[in-house]
Write a protein that holds these residues in place. Structure first.
Motif, PDB file in Angstrom:
ATOM      1  N   ALA A  13       0.826  -1.214   0.000  1.00 51.74           N
ATOM      2  CA  ALA A  13       0.000   0.000   0.000  1.00 51.74           C
ATOM      3  C   ALA A  13       0.855   1.256   0.000  1.00 51.74           C
ATOM      4  O   ALA A  13       0.546   2.236  -0.681  1.00 51.74           O
ATOM      5  CB  ALA A  13      -0.938  -0.003   1.217  1.00 51.74           C
ATOM      6  N   THR A  14       1.946   1.239   0.746  1.00 52.50           N
ATOM      7  CA  THR A  14       2.847   2.385   0.777  1.00 52.50           C
ATOM      8  C   THR A  14       3.500   2.575  -0.583  1.00 52.50           C
ATOM      9  O   THR A  14       3.614   3.697  -1.078  1.00 52.50           O
ATOM     10  CB  THR A  14       3.935   2.204   1.859  1.00 52.50           C
ATOM     11  OG1 THR A  14       3.293   2.022   3.117  1.00 52.50           O
ATOM     12  CG2 THR A  14       4.848   3.412   1.941  1.00 52.50           C
ATOM     13  N   SER A  15       3.906   1.496  -1.199  1.00 56.39           N
ATOM     14  CA  SER A  15       4.541   1.566  -2.517  1.00 56.39           C
ATOM     15  C   SER A  15       3.596   2.164  -3.548  1.00 56.39           C
ATOM     16  O   SER A  15       4.029   2.917  -4.422  1.00 56.39           O
ATOM     17  CB  SER A  15       4.994   0.181  -2.965  1.00 56.39           C
ATOM     18  OG  SER A  15       6.011  -0.287  -2.120  1.00 56.39           O
ATOM     19  N   GLY A  22       8.493   2.952  -1.209  1.00 58.48           N
ATOM     20  CA  GLY A  22       8.589   1.511  -1.359  1.00 58.48           C
ATOM     21  C   GLY A  22      10.013   1.050  -1.596  1.00 58.48           C
ATOM     22  O   GLY A  22      10.448   0.037  -1.047  1.00 58.48           O
ATOM     23  N   MET A  23      10.751   1.804  -2.404  1.00 57.18           N
ATOM     24  CA  MET A  23      12.139   1.436  -2.673  1.00 57.18           C
ATOM     25  C   MET A  23      12.982   1.541  -1.408  1.00 57.18           C
ATOM     26  O   MET A  23      13.819   0.678  -1.139  1.00 57.18           O
ATOM     27  CB  MET A  23      12.711   2.307  -3.789  1.00 57.18           C
ATOM     28  CG  MET A  23      12.068   2.001  -5.130  1.00 57.18           C
ATOM     29  SD  MET A  23      12.734   2.851  -6.594  1.00 57.18           S
ATOM     30  CE  MET A  23      13.175   4.449  -6.038  1.00 57.18           C
ATOM     31  N   LEU A  24      12.769   2.578  -0.625  1.00 60.71           N
ATOM     32  CA  LEU A  24      13.523   2.730   0.619  1.00 60.71           C
ATOM     33  C   LEU A  24      13.124   1.666   1.636  1.00 60.71           C
ATOM     34  O   LEU A  24      13.979   1.120   2.343  1.00 60.71           O
ATOM     35  CB  LEU A  24      13.322   4.137   1.191  1.00 60.71           C
ATOM     36  CG  LEU A  24      13.940   5.264   0.368  1.00 60.71           C
ATOM     37  CD1 LEU A  24      13.432   6.616   0.856  1.00 60.71           C
ATOM     38  CD2 LEU A  24      15.453   5.209   0.406  1.00 60.71           C
ATOM     39  N   ALA A  62      -0.590   4.965   4.676  1.00 55.93           N
ATOM     40  CA  ALA A  62      -0.963   3.606   4.278  1.00 55.93           C
ATOM     41  C   ALA A  62      -1.325   2.770   5.497  1.00 55.93           C
ATOM     42  O   ALA A  62      -2.274   1.980   5.463  1.00 55.93           O
ATOM     43  CB  ALA A  62       0.178   2.951   3.505  1.00 55.93           C
ATOM     44  N   MET A  63      -0.565   2.944   6.574  1.00 55.15           N
ATOM     45  CA  MET A  63      -0.854   2.195   7.797  1.00 55.15           C
ATOM     46  C   MET A  63      -2.214   2.594   8.356  1.00 55.15           C
ATOM     47  O   MET A  63      -3.007   1.737   8.746  1.00 55.15           O
ATOM     48  CB  MET A  63       0.248   2.409   8.831  1.00 55.15           C
ATOM     49  CG  MET A  63       1.551   1.741   8.453  1.00 55.15           C
ATOM     50  SD  MET A  63       2.883   2.083   9.611  1.00 55.15           S
ATOM     51  CE  MET A  63       2.234   1.370  11.123  1.00 55.15           C
ATOM     52  N   LYS A  64      -2.478   3.886   8.387  1.00 51.29           N
ATOM     53  CA  LYS A  64      -3.756   4.371   8.909  1.00 51.29           C
ATOM     54  C   LYS A  64      -4.910   3.829   8.062  1.00 51.29           C
ATOM     55  O   LYS A  64      -5.909   3.353   8.598  1.00 51.29           O
ATOM     56  CB  LYS A  64      -3.777   5.891   8.931  1.00 51.29           C
ATOM     57  CG  LYS A  64      -5.004   6.474   9.568  1.00 51.29           C
ATOM     58  CD  LYS A  64      -4.915   7.978   9.669  1.00 51.29           C
ATOM     59  CE  LYS A  64      -6.174   8.529  10.315  1.00 51.29           C
ATOM     60  NZ  LYS A  64      -6.131   9.992  10.412  1.00 51.29           N
ATOM     61  N   ALA A  65      -4.742   3.871   6.740  1.00 51.78           N
ATOM     62  CA  ALA A  65      -5.778   3.352   5.843  1.00 51.78           C
ATOM     63  C   ALA A  65      -5.980   1.854   6.042  1.00 51.78           C
ATOM     64  O   ALA A  65      -7.084   1.339   5.860  1.00 51.78           O
ATOM     65  CB  ALA A  65      -5.414   3.651   4.395  1.00 51.78           C
ATOM     66  N   GLY A  66      -4.915   1.148   6.427  1.00 53.27           N
ATOM     67  CA  GLY A  66      -4.996  -0.289   6.673  1.00 53.27           C
ATOM     68  C   GLY A  66      -5.366  -0.645   8.100  1.00 53.27           C
ATOM     69  O   GLY A  66      -5.316  -1.813   8.473  1.00 53.27           O
TER      70      GLY A  66
END
Length: 82
Positions: A13-15, A22-24, A62-66
């Protein structure tokens, strides 16, 4: 310590939100310590890029959305004693 079971979904989701994030994150070892997501980077330049890029906001979004709202801590891995 083991990777949280939900990490692959949050990473994806972050990517989607931010390619650089995402790469980092591909260079991070994620663990949960005392209710905080700890991202351990093995290289100082990658940790610095993470801090300077705004990628943490993408991860937190992304974490909050998940449904995984928790603090995020970034640490640099230390070499094991010889």
């Amino acid at each position: 310590m083991t990777e949280p079971f939900w990490w692959p979904q949050i990473l994806a989701a972050t990517s989607l939100r931010r390619q650089a994030a995402g790469m980092l994150l591909a260079h991070a070892t994620p663990t949960v310590v005392g209710g905080t997501l700890r991202l351990e980077f093995g290289r100082a330049d990658i940790a610095a890029a993470w801090r300077e890029s705004g990628s943490q906001a993408a991860l937190e979004g992304a974490m909050k959305a998940g449904g995984m709202a928790m603090p995020v801590e970034v640490v640099l891995a230390h070499a094991a004693p010889a």
